[in-house]
Design a protein around this motif. Structure first.
Motif, mmCIF file in Angstrom:
data_model
loop_
_atom_site.group_PDB
_atom_site.id
_atom_site.type_symbol
_atom_site.label_atom_id
_atom_site.label_comp_id
_atom_site.label_asym_id
_atom_site.label_seq_id
_atom_site.Cartn_x
_atom_site.Cartn_y
_atom_site.Cartn_z
ATOM 1 N N ARG A 60 0.842 -1.202 0.000
ATOM 2 C CA ARG A 60 0.000 0.000 0.000
ATOM 3 C C ARG A 60 0.880 1.257 0.000
ATOM 4 O O ARG A 60 0.651 2.195 -0.752
ATOM 5 N N ALA A 61 1.910 1.207 0.828
ATOM 6 C CA ALA A 61 2.811 2.364 0.910
ATOM 7 C C ALA A 61 3.545 2.568 -0.417
ATOM 8 O O ALA A 61 3.730 3.709 -0.869
ATOM 9 N N ALA A 62 3.948 1.468 -1.057
ATOM 10 C CA ALA A 62 4.696 1.592 -2.321
ATOM 11 C C ALA A 62 3.803 2.138 -3.430
ATOM 12 O O ALA A 62 4.230 2.984 -4.229
ATOM 13 N N PHE A 63 2.562 1.668 -3.514
ATOM 14 C CA PHE A 63 1.636 2.220 -4.503
ATOM 15 C C PHE A 63 1.360 3.693 -4.189
ATOM 16 O O PHE A 63 1.274 4.533 -5.097
ATOM 17 N N GLY A 64 1.216 3.971 -2.897
ATOM 18 C CA GLY A 64 0.982 5.362 -2.492
ATOM 19 C C GLY A 64 2.144 6.261 -2.875
ATOM 20 O O GLY A 64 1.952 7.402 -3.318
ATOM 21 N N ALA A 65 3.350 5.732 -2.732
ATOM 22 C CA ALA A 65 4.534 6.529 -3.071
ATOM 23 C C ALA A 65 4.584 6.844 -4.563
ATOM 24 O O ALA A 65 5.008 7.933 -4.967
ATOM 25 N N VAL A 66 4.134 5.900 -5.369
ATOM 26 C CA VAL A 66 4.087 6.153 -6.820
ATOM 27 C C VAL A 66 3.109 7.280 -7.113
ATOM 28 O O VAL A 66 3.407 8.216 -7.867
ATOM 29 N N GLU A 67 1.965 7.194 -6.475
ATOM 30 C CA GLU A 67 0.944 8.216 -6.708
ATOM 31 C C GLU A 67 1.451 9.592 -6.252
ATOM 32 O O GLU A 67 1.275 10.598 -6.951
ATOM 33 N N GLU A 68 2.089 9.584 -5.126
ATOM 34 C CA GLU A 68 2.604 10.837 -4.579
ATOM 35 C C GLU A 68 3.687 11.425 -5.485
ATOM 36 O O GLU A 68 3.726 12.626 -5.745
ATOM 37 N N ALA A 69 4.531 10.543 -5.966
ATOM 38 C CA ALA A 69 5.621 11.010 -6.843
ATOM 39 C C ALA A 69 5.094 11.500 -8.182
ATOM 40 O O ALA A 69 5.809 12.186 -8.916
ATOM 41 N N GLY A 70 3.881 11.110 -8.510
ATOM 42 C CA GLY A 70 3.328 11.481 -9.820
ATOM 43 C C GLY A 70 2.892 12.923 -9.914
ATOM 44 O O GLY A 70 2.414 13.367 -10.965
ATOM 45 N N GLY A 71 3.069 13.684 -8.868
ATOM 46 C CA GLY A 71 2.686 15.098 -8.910
ATOM 47 C C GLY A 71 3.451 15.843 -9.997
ATOM 48 O O GLY A 71 4.544 15.452 -10.387
ATOM 49 N N ALA A 72 2.865 16.924 -10.441
ATOM 50 C CA ALA A 72 3.407 17.643 -11.602
ATOM 51 C C ALA A 72 4.831 18.135 -11.391
ATOM 52 O O ALA A 72 5.619 18.246 -12.331
ATOM 53 N N ARG A 73 5.195 18.400 -10.143
ATOM 54 C CA ARG A 73 6.512 19.005 -9.915
ATOM 55 C C ARG A 73 7.620 17.972 -9.688
ATOM 56 O O ARG A 73 8.771 18.317 -9.511
ATOM 57 N N SER A 74 7.260 16.715 -9.673
ATOM 58 C CA SER A 74 8.286 15.694 -9.422
ATOM 59 C C SER A 74 9.170 15.504 -10.645
ATOM 60 O O SER A 74 8.705 15.576 -11.786
ATOM 61 N N SER A 75 10.439 15.221 -10.399
ATOM 62 C CA SER A 75 11.360 14.949 -11.512
ATOM 63 C C SER A 75 11.119 13.537 -12.030
ATOM 64 O O SER A 75 10.539 12.696 -11.329
ATOM 65 N N ARG A 76 11.621 13.281 -13.232
ATOM 66 C CA ARG A 76 11.491 11.927 -13.796
ATOM 67 C C ARG A 76 12.203 10.916 -12.894
ATOM 68 O O ARG A 76 11.738 9.797 -12.712
ATOM 69 N N GLU A 77 13.344 11.324 -12.339
ATOM 70 C CA GLU A 77 14.114 10.418 -11.486
ATOM 71 C C GLU A 77 13.310 10.027 -10.233
ATOM 72 O O GLU A 77 13.350 8.888 -9.789
ATOM 73 N N THR A 78 12.588 10.992 -9.707
ATOM 74 C CA THR A 78 11.796 10.719 -8.497
ATOM 75 C C THR A 78 10.699 9.707 -8.802
ATOM 76 O O THR A 78 10.474 8.751 -8.052
ATOM 77 N N VAL A 79 10.017 9.943 -9.921
ATOM 78 C CA VAL A 79 8.936 9.013 -10.289
ATOM 79 C C VAL A 79 9.524 7.633 -10.602
ATOM 80 O O VAL A 79 8.973 6.600 -10.196
#
Lengths: 456, 524
Positions: A60-79
């Motif tokens: 759940r946390a890992a899927f959540g982290a993907v969603e969180e990283a998907g924000g517009a300001r995240s870098s490609r590396e973060t996602v």
């Protein structure tokens, strides 16, 4: 879990509400999580409700982290990192379709990093998609030529594809960095090409470097057999085991460290135990105990592993802890009693079994162990023939068998009732023969002389 | 038509995924193959539920004016309503009366069914001494002591009872079916035919108790060419066994040194089905064993007397992702080379299928491999037609010429699904020669039949009903002849050591061959 974007399986779209409900009830697995960017793949998500709580929490946390990283300001590396972490986690739990999609997304986002094609290649190798594995390892090596693990795994893929020339080239190049692995691969090629002498040389080299790779003794045996040296072949077959040559591979080895939850850690530990990898088994069981300190199963398994490792002191410690947690665990009581008896601590052994029996009715195995100790412990001061006979007879009446008849005989000997004891032993022999257990019958027959002349 | 019931109730009990098979045999001696389908049932019967039974289907080909394949359910009329939790079946005429008898294996009860010869069967389990309450899977009739009477070998799987069930988990911690390793293995059993309608359990003095293993598929054959029939047993998770018959009533397991116990990496596999045939035309026979989906199947190529090498990769048969069960070498296109059929079905739940709503997510497709002139196999599944498209949980596979048109048809026994009859419409375009070999009044099981080559060496086959997984197949031998229509000669090596040559047999028909008698057209 609050994901904003989920997508059901395409085939379900447009179905009536009632049908949809029916399918949902019948579907133990979850949905696909929409990609956070348009050029990425949806990732299949398991049904977290059917998964052990600590594992579900991780996922759940890992899927959540993907969603969180998907924000517009995240870098490609973060996602990419978020997808990579999710991929690793899914991979560790063998959720291959989830891992594949997550790795692919990480690779798309971070196309100059060799980690993602390498892990994806390993996943394909595991699942038998050998051409895909070859492509991914090739890509990983293009991006990171120093990643020799990719070359090693590609060599293995070539072997499985029977591309012996390419495999040979690859193994030759790996001789410096992974000598045991390379020698075993070259031995396998020689064996397939029926160059038995070369195969023996390579396998011997591999075993000298990695004696724990006991499975190589089988290959060695086949090479000796090819030369007609059958005695040597048989000797190697006697030495064969399940150990394989391992390459140092932090990336792949790191996957197993992600596993959480008593249930799965126990499974991993048991697998290591069954494979004879006892030190790893200890590590898994210890980890399970760290997750669940009151886990009777983990402590029992750890104790059993210590017995196999020849560390009875540590085993006794674990078994005693188990009995503090669950005083009625009679199997552990038996195991502990046997360990204590082996160390001539008969009085303690008898006390352990008696205490376990006091918690609930004595199981046959517990009663038999106790009866045999009371009847025939080398320390005569702890014997109690009357109690032993009472226990042994109760078990025999409940479950007549050769072993239980022998226990009755032992108790009767302690009471000096030799004729009855001999009759009981003869009954045990007869029962063993009727059951077709010739070895047991022979063992019991060998005891007969002891029952003559006043049980001397 | 028949649909298998595995009794699944959500508890994920191991027997649910192990059954079942059946048999192809001519129970009424009318010249065509009839079909027995072995049934399961609920594992926790409370006495109120209706238990389905195994079913016997009569092939009405012989009586049909249009020669169309049609079956009639004759179970009740034949007195064959066996209501056990069935696993598989073996066929053989144990009393040498000319009528084929059946032994049905199962969980908790096996059944010996004597063919009375009047269209009915008698359950003679008790009177023959063949009762067995252990979990029995495969079985094979064979005459191990060469006394002219068929003995019976039964494989046992694990020590299991519903009350002994364990909770097992997949790698993601969800519930799943157990690995059989969590249960103790049980030694197999050999029953000696006393020749008077009874059998004696001779297992303890045969040496078979030495290494109990989780046995499934079994076949009998003279693997070391010493005139005594040996046994090959496919074990699930334990090394496979090659029991060499020493000719004195005892057996020794020689599989490991022979190179046929484990895979090329020395690892025991989860083996289920087995078949044996000369696939490369060199005169000796290869063993093929089906395994778990993360292992791949294994071809043990014969490279000398009692010497096998794992040549799965070299022969193009390595493929992961399919859990193989039943398997048969059949020359489906009658080009003279034995091709390979494998039927598949998982034993661990597929998350992907579960996600799509499948309540029994173990489905896989079956596979067809064409033998490329003994050099390698080429998978043709994608081009094998609609019969190979559906996904099922396949277990047993039996082969035989159901419509007597000279090519080999298939019957697939699916777990928790419909039985499927696959009629072969490929092989009939080629010439062929069909042989039925008799020994006295019964089929000469395990006799070898060699077809004289026009230019090259003889092509060898065996009279073999055993092997595969929980099934019995057609005892007749079919030689595919491709475009060659000239009359041929065959040599028969009977299991009793005698040989005989039969000359000038016209092609495109069946022949009955008996010792010391001229060949007869079959049916006349």
């Amino acid at each position: 879990m609050g994901h904003r974007a989920r997508r059901s399986h395409p085939a379900k779209a447009g179905l009536s509400f009632l049908v949809w409900v029916a399918l949902q009830v019948a579907t133990p697995y979850g949905q696909e999580v929409l990609p956070v960017r348009d050029d990425l793949r949806p990732v299949p998500m398991p049904d977290l409700d059917s998964i052990e709580a600590p594992v579900a929490e991780q996922l759940r946390a890992a899927f959540g982290a993907v969603e969180e990283a998907g924000g517009a300001r995240s870098s490609r590396e973060t996602v990419a990192a978020a997808y990579g972490s999710l991929g690793r986690l899914c991979h560790a739990y063998e959720l291959f379709d989830c891992a594949e999609a997550a790795y692919a997304n990480a690779g798309s986002l971070e196309s100059r990093r060799g980690t993602w094609p390498y892990l994806l290649g390993y996943l394909f190798q595991q699942t038998g998609r050998l051409e895909d594995a070859d492509s991914q390892f090739w890509l990983a090596l293009q991006l990171d030529p120093a990643r020799r693990e990719a070359a090693a795994r590609r060599a293995d893929v070539y072997l499985r594809q029977n591309r012996l020339r390419q495999a040979r080239d690859e193994f030759q190049e790996l001789r410096e960095v992974f000598p045991a692995f390379a020698a075993s691969g070259l031995g396998e090629i020689a064996l397939r090409e029926r160059r038995f002498k070369d195969a023996i040389e390579h396998f011997r080299t591999a075993l000298a470097r990695a004696p724990e790779a006991t499975a190589l003794h089988y290959s060695l045996a086949m090479a000796y057999r090819g030369l007609g040296r059958l005695d040597e072949a048989r000797a190697e077959l006697d030495r064969r085991g399940g150990g394989v040559v391992k390459i140092g591979d932090a990336e792949v080895d790191g996957l197993s460290t992600l596993v959480r939850g008593e249930r799965l850690l126990l499974i991993r530990g048991k697998a290591a135990f069954d494979a004879g990898d006892l030190l790893n088994a200890v590590a898994w069981f210890t980890k399970a105990i760290a997750d669940a300190p009151d886990s009777v199963a983990a402590r029992r398994q750890l104790g059993t592993t210590f017995v196999r490792l020849g560390e009875p002191g540590k085993a006794i410690e674990q078994f005693e802890t188990v009995l503090r947690i669950d005083p009625a665990d009679q199997q552990t009581a038996i195991d502990l009693a046997i360990l204590l008896s082996d160390r001539a601590r008969f009085r303690e052994a008898i006390a352990v079994l008696t205490r376990a029996g006091a918690q609930s009715s004595l199981a046959s195995a517990t009663a038999t162990t106790l009866a045999r100790l009371l009847a025939a412990a080398p320390d005569r001061s702890v014997r109690d023939g009357v109690k032993a006979l009472e226990l042994a007879r109760a078990v025999f009446d409940r479950e007549p068998s050769a072993a239980h008849a022998e226990t009755v005989a032992l108790a009767l000997v302690e009471l000096g009732r030799c004729t009855e004891a001999r009759d009981s032993l003869l009954k045990a022999i007869s029962m063993a023969e009727q059951a077709g257990d010739t070895a047991e019958a022979a063992r019991l027959k060998a005891q007969l002389p002891k029952y003559a002349n006043g049980c001397q | 038509m028949f649909t298998h019931v595995n009794g699944a109730s959500g508890e994920l009990l191991l027997p649910e995924v192990i059954g079942s098979g059946g048999a192809l045999f001519d129970y009424d001696n009318d010249g065509d193959l009839d079909l027995l389908a072995v049934q399961g049932k609920t594992l926790r019967a409370d006495g109120t539920q209706h238990s389905p039974t195994s079913r016997l289907y009569r092939n009405d080909l012989a009586a049909a004016a249009d020669r169309r394949l049609r079956f009639t359910d004759v179970t009740e009329a034949a007195g064959l309503s066996v209501a056990s939790y069935g696993m598989g079946a073996a066929t053989g005429d144990y009393d040498n009366d000319g009528w084929v008898d059946v032994y049905v294996t199962g969980l908790g009860a096996n059944h010996m069914l004597r063919n009375r010869g009047d269209g009915t069967f008698a359950d003679v389990t008790a009177s023959t001494g063949t009762r067995d309450t252990r979990w029995s899977t495969g079985a094979a009739f064979f005459d191990y002591d060469r006394d002219g009477w068929l003995d019976l070998f039964v494989t046992h799987y694990v020590d299991f009872g519903v009350d002994m069930r364990r909770a097992c988990f997949a790698a993601d911690s969800t519930r799943d079916y157990c690995n059989p390793a969590v249960y103790s293995p049980v030694a197999d059993r050999l029953l000696h035919n006393n020749g008077n309608g009874t059998f004696s359990d001779v297992t303890p003095r045969t040496g078979l108790l030495r290494s109990p293993a989780r046995g499934l598929g079994v076949l009998a054959a003279d693997l070391n060419a010493d005139g005594w029939l040996d046994l090959y047993v496919a074990n699930d998770g334990d090394p496979n066994q090659l029991w060499i018959n020493r000719g004195n009533g005892s057996f020794s397991d020689e599989a490991l040194l022979a190179g046929a116990a484990v895979n090329r990496n020395g690892q025991a596999q989860g083996s289920m089905g087995v078949d044996l045939a000369d696939v490369d035309g060199d005169g000796d026979e290869e063993l093929f064993v089906t395994n778990l989906d993360n292992e791949g199947n294994t071809l043990y190529r014969s490279v000398g007397p009692m010497l096998y090498e794992d040549r799965t990769l070299e022969m193009g048969l390595f493929r992961l992702g399919f859990t193989g069960f039943g398997t048969r070498f059949v020359d489906y296109d009658n080009d003279s080379w034995l091709d390979l059929v494998v039927v598949n079905g998982a034993v661990r739940l597929s998350r992907e299928q579960a996600r799509r709503g499948d309540l029994f997510p173990l489905r896989q497709r079956n596979q067809l491999y064409r033998n490329d002139r003994g050099r390698r196999f080429i998978e043709l599944t994608e081009r094998a037609g609609a019969a190979f498209v559906p996904l099922h949980v396949a277990r047993g596979l039996a082969s035989g010429d159901l419509d007597n048109d000279g090519d080999t048809d298939l019957v697939v026994f699916n777990n928790s699904g419909p039985l499927r009859v696959l009629r072969n419409d490929v092989g009939q375009g080629q010439h062929w020669l069909g042989i039925r070999v008799l020994e006295g009044r019964r089929d000469a099981l395990h006799a070898r039949v060699a077809l004289a080559g026009r230019k090259g060496p003889r092509v060898g086959r065996r009279v073999q009903v055993d092997g595969s997984y929980g099934t019995a197949s057609d005892p007749r031998v079919i030689f595919g002849l491709a475009g060659d229509s000239s009359a041929r000669s065959v040599r028969v090596d009977w299991a009793n050591g005698r040989s005989e040559e039969f000359r000038d047999l016209a092609v495109d028909r069946y022949w009955m061959l008996e010792q010391g008698k001229p060949a007869r057209a079959h049916p006349p």
